[in-house]
Design a protein around this motif. Structure first.
Motif, PDB file in Angstrom:
ATOM      1  N   ILE B 218     -19.854  28.040 -11.446  1.00  0.00           N
ATOM      2  CA  ILE B 218     -21.256  28.473 -11.435  1.00  0.00           C
ATOM      3  C   ILE B 218     -21.511  29.444 -12.585  1.00  0.00           C
ATOM      4  CG2 ILE B 218     -22.973  29.782 -10.127  1.00  0.00           C
ATOM      5  CD1 ILE B 218     -21.718  28.639  -7.576  1.00  0.00           C
ATOM      6  N   LEU B 219     -20.588  30.399 -12.745  1.00  0.00           N
ATOM      7  CA  LEU B 219     -20.723  31.389 -13.830  1.00  0.00           C
ATOM      8  C   LEU B 219     -20.891  30.689 -15.177  1.00  0.00           C
ATOM      9  CD1 LEU B 219     -20.228  34.047 -15.486  1.00  0.00           C
ATOM     10  CD2 LEU B 219     -17.801  33.681 -15.110  1.00  0.00           C
ATOM     11  N   GLN B 220     -19.998  29.737 -15.487  1.00  0.00           N
ATOM     12  CA  GLN B 220     -20.018  29.115 -16.811  1.00  0.00           C
ATOM     13  C   GLN B 220     -21.297  28.329 -17.060  1.00  0.00           C
ATOM     14  OE1 GLN B 220     -16.358  27.004 -17.467  1.00  0.00           O
ATOM     15  NE2 GLN B 220     -15.289  28.905 -17.968  1.00  0.00           N
ATOM     16  N   LEU B 221     -21.710  27.527 -16.073  1.00  0.00           N
ATOM     17  CA  LEU B 221     -22.889  26.693 -16.304  1.00  0.00           C
ATOM     18  C   LEU B 221     -24.169  27.528 -16.340  1.00  0.00           C
ATOM     19  CD1 LEU B 221     -23.831  23.789 -16.696  1.00  0.00           C
ATOM     20  CD2 LEU B 221     -24.339  23.715 -14.265  1.00  0.00           C
ATOM     21  N   LEU B 222     -24.309  28.464 -15.374  1.00  0.00           N
ATOM     22  CA  LEU B 222     -25.536  29.275 -15.325  1.00  0.00           C
ATOM     23  C   LEU B 222     -25.652  30.138 -16.573  1.00  0.00           C
ATOM     24  CD1 LEU B 222     -28.013  30.012 -13.696  1.00  0.00           C
ATOM     25  CD2 LEU B 222     -26.699  31.786 -12.541  1.00  0.00           C
ATOM     26  N   LYS B 223     -24.521  30.679 -17.024  1.00  0.00           N
ATOM     27  CA  LYS B 223     -24.531  31.522 -18.218  1.00  0.00           C
ATOM     28  C   LYS B 223     -24.978  30.702 -19.431  1.00  0.00           C
ATOM     29  CE  LYS B 223     -21.448  34.225 -20.966  1.00  0.00           C
ATOM     30  NZ  LYS B 223     -20.370  33.588 -21.684  1.00  0.00           N
ATOM     31  N   GLN B 224     -24.468  29.489 -19.541  1.00  0.00           N
ATOM     32  CA  GLN B 224     -24.848  28.601 -20.648  1.00  0.00           C
ATOM     33  C   GLN B 224     -26.344  28.297 -20.616  1.00  0.00           C
ATOM     34  OE1 GLN B 224     -22.879  27.640 -23.089  1.00  0.00           O
ATOM     35  NE2 GLN B 224     -24.605  26.588 -24.045  1.00  0.00           N
ATOM     36  N   SER B 225     -26.869  27.959 -19.407  1.00  0.00           N
ATOM     37  CA  SER B 225     -28.302  27.648 -19.293  1.00  0.00           C
ATOM     38  C   SER B 225     -29.145  28.871 -19.630  1.00  0.00           C
ATOM     39  CB  SER B 225     -28.639  27.188 -17.878  1.00  0.00           C
ATOM     40  OG  SER B 225     -27.759  26.206 -17.455  1.00  0.00           O
ATOM     41  N   LEU B 226     -28.705  30.054 -19.150  1.00  0.00           N
ATOM     42  CA  LEU B 226     -29.461  31.284 -19.424  1.00  0.00           C
ATOM     43  C   LEU B 226     -29.484  31.563 -20.926  1.00  0.00           C
ATOM     44  CD1 LEU B 226     -28.242  33.654 -16.557  1.00  0.00           C
ATOM     45  CD2 LEU B 226     -30.591  32.957 -16.978  1.00  0.00           C
ATOM     46  N   LYS B 227     -28.330  31.344 -21.559  1.00  0.00           N
ATOM     47  CA  LYS B 227     -28.221  31.613 -22.993  1.00  0.00           C
ATOM     48  C   LYS B 227     -29.230  30.767 -23.773  1.00  0.00           C
ATOM     49  CE  LYS B 227     -24.159  32.682 -25.631  1.00  0.00           C
ATOM     50  NZ  LYS B 227     -22.718  32.407 -25.617  1.00  0.00           N
ATOM     51  N   GLU B 228     -29.331  29.474 -23.379  1.00  0.00           N
ATOM     52  CA  GLU B 228     -30.278  28.593 -24.061  1.00  0.00           C
ATOM     53  C   GLU B 228     -31.712  29.042 -23.833  1.00  0.00           C
ATOM     54  OE1 GLU B 228     -29.093  24.778 -22.579  1.00  0.00           O
ATOM     55  OE2 GLU B 228     -27.203  24.925 -23.664  1.00  0.00           O
TER      56      GLU B 228
END
Lengths: 283, 336
Positions: B218-228
């Motif tokens: 969850i951390l990796q995917l949510l962080k990636q989406s937030l970054k975008e």
């Protein structure tokens, strides 16, 4: 921006070296286990039961990492356990990869009926808890090294099939595949010379991950006493014994667990590192 | 119209999957070595007795006929009688399923909380040492499976600092009479917070072991989406309005970034439920998975097939619900 790229590039390098180093050490330890083991891993000495490791009080320097409740040397058992862990990792990992990747390639590139059948099988497989499936298979096949390897291949081929299928589908839609077809290459030839080389980096990365998973599955099966056989030392078996005497002799659990930790971590970091290494965007 | 067709196709594949799973269970159970009839009878039973029992279970008929009888019983909820526990398999499964469901949902909540909080924190402090630390922790959390986290938690919080219970579901000394099998839910509904506390003390360690790898995903995917998201115009607008960075992330970026994570959580939830089998064993938690392992070791065939089928039903239903929720949430699919 350049700093961030440099950071990303340095980190996998270190990861690759550390994990590669541990795995090399492990292979050497496994190969030379009979030469470097201080004791027979099966020899019991009931007068030397539950001796602590060398840095604790009351330790016997002959038993570097202590002994279990039956007086068997923990270090020697770990060295011999490394052999089984690595055999399972290599054989089961490679077989799972070959079978799963082939089926994934067929489904993803040829589509049609083959895809329909293989995809349905993947769906059915995903409906079972993998650990329960593996335990059930061992109950059918009987315990033993071959059974463990077969069980891992049977439960885990879908991991490769799913990913390779999706990748092959993506690659199959690319222009270079169409041009190979126009140039008169056969379907099979295109799959082998155009599609396969392009999905190979993914397969290699998955393969190292799978080796770590195979070690874990073997440990889990040993933990529920359904793995190789009781007179062969395995890390999972040692962990299961250690779990029952955790308050009296923590070292029986901690040392094999630590070896398992490092090994699984190394395999998965190696996979991640290789994936980054093959990724043209990062490279 | 298209959505109705998609829905219908999805229902049909679900049915095929379940039917296929039933066939696999039927086949695997029948090739298990060891004669189940011999195990049900006392030693020295006569040939006639064995035949009578075989006829009772339909084992004297052809394999195809056996399958038809078996599947029609299964559809009616009749899984037979457990050989070792001598109770209807249906009752045993229904008695244990709530424990596994409570553990799975608790683990899911913990994973969402830890993974979400870590992703938001890393986004807030992006480019700093905090983000680097969270990335490294996430990488390690993801690399090791629930089984190893469970063992590590037992060592840390069961032996080194004995803060939590590491075996069982509830302290027997509590002497609390439950009317349902949903212990935690019932204790909450009856405001018995001492019981809730005891249940949580037992459930926390196994739930955490299941939650750690999922939290990392969850951390990796949510962080990636937030970054975008953070480069989008509405974020710049909110910044020029003078809002604090933390409230921009929570109120503007999060709602836009969360959809891929929600889909992923749905898919990963079945993997988490699958993990309960060995985690329940490790923590001697009295759930379905622990009972399944006992059933395999004791070669209790009716019980094994009942449990495996219930897991298969649970998994396919979760996947179906996730797909439908995704179709309902995704505007592109909804209006297609």
């Amino acid at each position: 921006m350049r700093d961030a790229r440099g950071h990303i590039r340095r980190l996998p390098g270190l990861r690759l070296w550390l994990s590669g180093g541990w795995l090399t050490f492990l292979v050497l330890a496994a190969v030379f286990a009979p030469l470097i083991s201080p004791h027979d891993p099966l020899a019991q000495d009931l007068f030397a039961g539950r001796l602590p490791p060398f840095f604790e009080q009351g330790a016997d320097p002959a038993y570097l990492l202590g002994t279990d409740s039956l007086g068997r040397d923990v270090l020697s058992r770990m060295l011999y356990g490394a052999r089984l862990a690595l055999i399972v990792a290599l054989v089961a990992g490679t077989l799972t990869c070959l079978i799963g990747a082939t089926l994934g390639l067929i489904a993803g590139y040829y589509r049609g009926w083959a895809d329909l059948v293989i995809s349905r099988f993947i769906d059915i497989w995903m409906a079972f808890p993998p650990v329960l499936f593996a335990i059930l298979l061992i109950a059918v096949l009987g315990t033993g090294l071959m059974s463990v390897i077969i069980a891992i291949v049977v439960i885990d081929w879908t991991r490769f099939a799913r990913v390779v299928r999706a990748e092959a589908m993506g690659q199959g839609a690319m222009d270079y595949v169409a041009s190979a077809q126009v140039a008169g290459r056969t379907r099979f030839g295109t799959a082998l010379t155009e599609i396969l080389p392009n999905v190979l980096p993914t397969i290699v990365a998955l393969l190292t991950l799978e080796m770590g998973i195979a070690v874990i599955v073997e440990a889990i099966l040993s933990f529920v006493n359904l793995s190789i056989s009781t007179d062969q030392p395995t890390w999972g078996g040692m962990i299961a014994e250690g779990r029952t005497s955790i308050y009296q002799a923590w070292w029986v659990l901690v040392f094999p667990l630590f070896a398992l930790f490092l090994t699984v971590l190394s395999f998965s970091q190696l996979g991640e590192g290789l994936k980054d290494h093959f990724d043209p965007v990062l490279r | 119209m298209q959505i109705v067709r998609a829905l219908l196709t999805r229902l049909i594949t679900t049915f095929i999957t379940l039917f296929g799973a039933a066939i696999i269970v039927f086949v695997v159970i029948r090739v298990v070595p060891g004669n189940p009839i011999a195990m049900m009878l006392p030693p020295g039973a006569s040939e006639a007795d064995i035949d009578r029992l075989k006829a009772l279970y339909g084992l004297d008929k052809g394999i195809f006929e056996q399958f038809v009888i078996w599947i029609s019983n299964v559809v009616q909820g009749d899984f037979g009688t457990s050989i070792t526990l001598r109770q209807p398999v249906y009752d045993l499964v229904i008695g244990r399923l709530p424990a596994t469901l409570e553990l799975s949902v608790m683990a899911l909540l913990i994973a969402v909380f830890i993974g979400g909080a870590a992703a938001l924190t890393a986004t807030l402090y992006r480019g700093s040492k905090v983000e680097g630390g969270i990335d490294v922790a996430g990488g390690i959390a993801l690399s090791l499976p629930d089984f190893l986290w469970g063992l590590a938690l037992i060592l840390l919080f069961g032996v080194l600092w004995p803060l939590f219970h590491i075996s069982g579901r509830i302290s027997p000394s509590l002497g609390f009479e439950f009317t349902s099998h949903f212990y935690l839910f019932e204790a909450l509904a009856r405001f018995r917070f001492d019981v809730v506390l005891d249940l949580m003390g037992h459930m926390l360690m196994p739930a955490l072991a299941l939650a750690i790898p999922l939290a990392a995903i969850i951390l990796q995917l949510l962080k990636q989406s937030l970054k975008e998201c953070m480069h989008d115009d509405y974020i710049t607008l909110a910044r020029t309005k003078g809002y604090a960075e933390s409230s921009i992330i929570l109120r503007d970026a999060l709602p836009n970034a969360i959809l891929p994570t929600l889909t992923l959580i749905g898919v990963q939830f079945t993997f988490l439920i699958g993990g309960t089998v060995i985690i329940e064993r490790l923590f001697s938690y009295e759930g379905l998975g622990n009972m399944a392992i006992d059933a395999v070791i004791n070669r209790d065939l009716p019980l094994i097939q009942g449990i495996v089928l219930v897991f298969a039903l649970l998994f396919t239903m979760v996947n179906l619900v996730v797909d439908m929720a995704y179709a309902a949430l995704n505007p592109r699919l909804r209006h297609a």
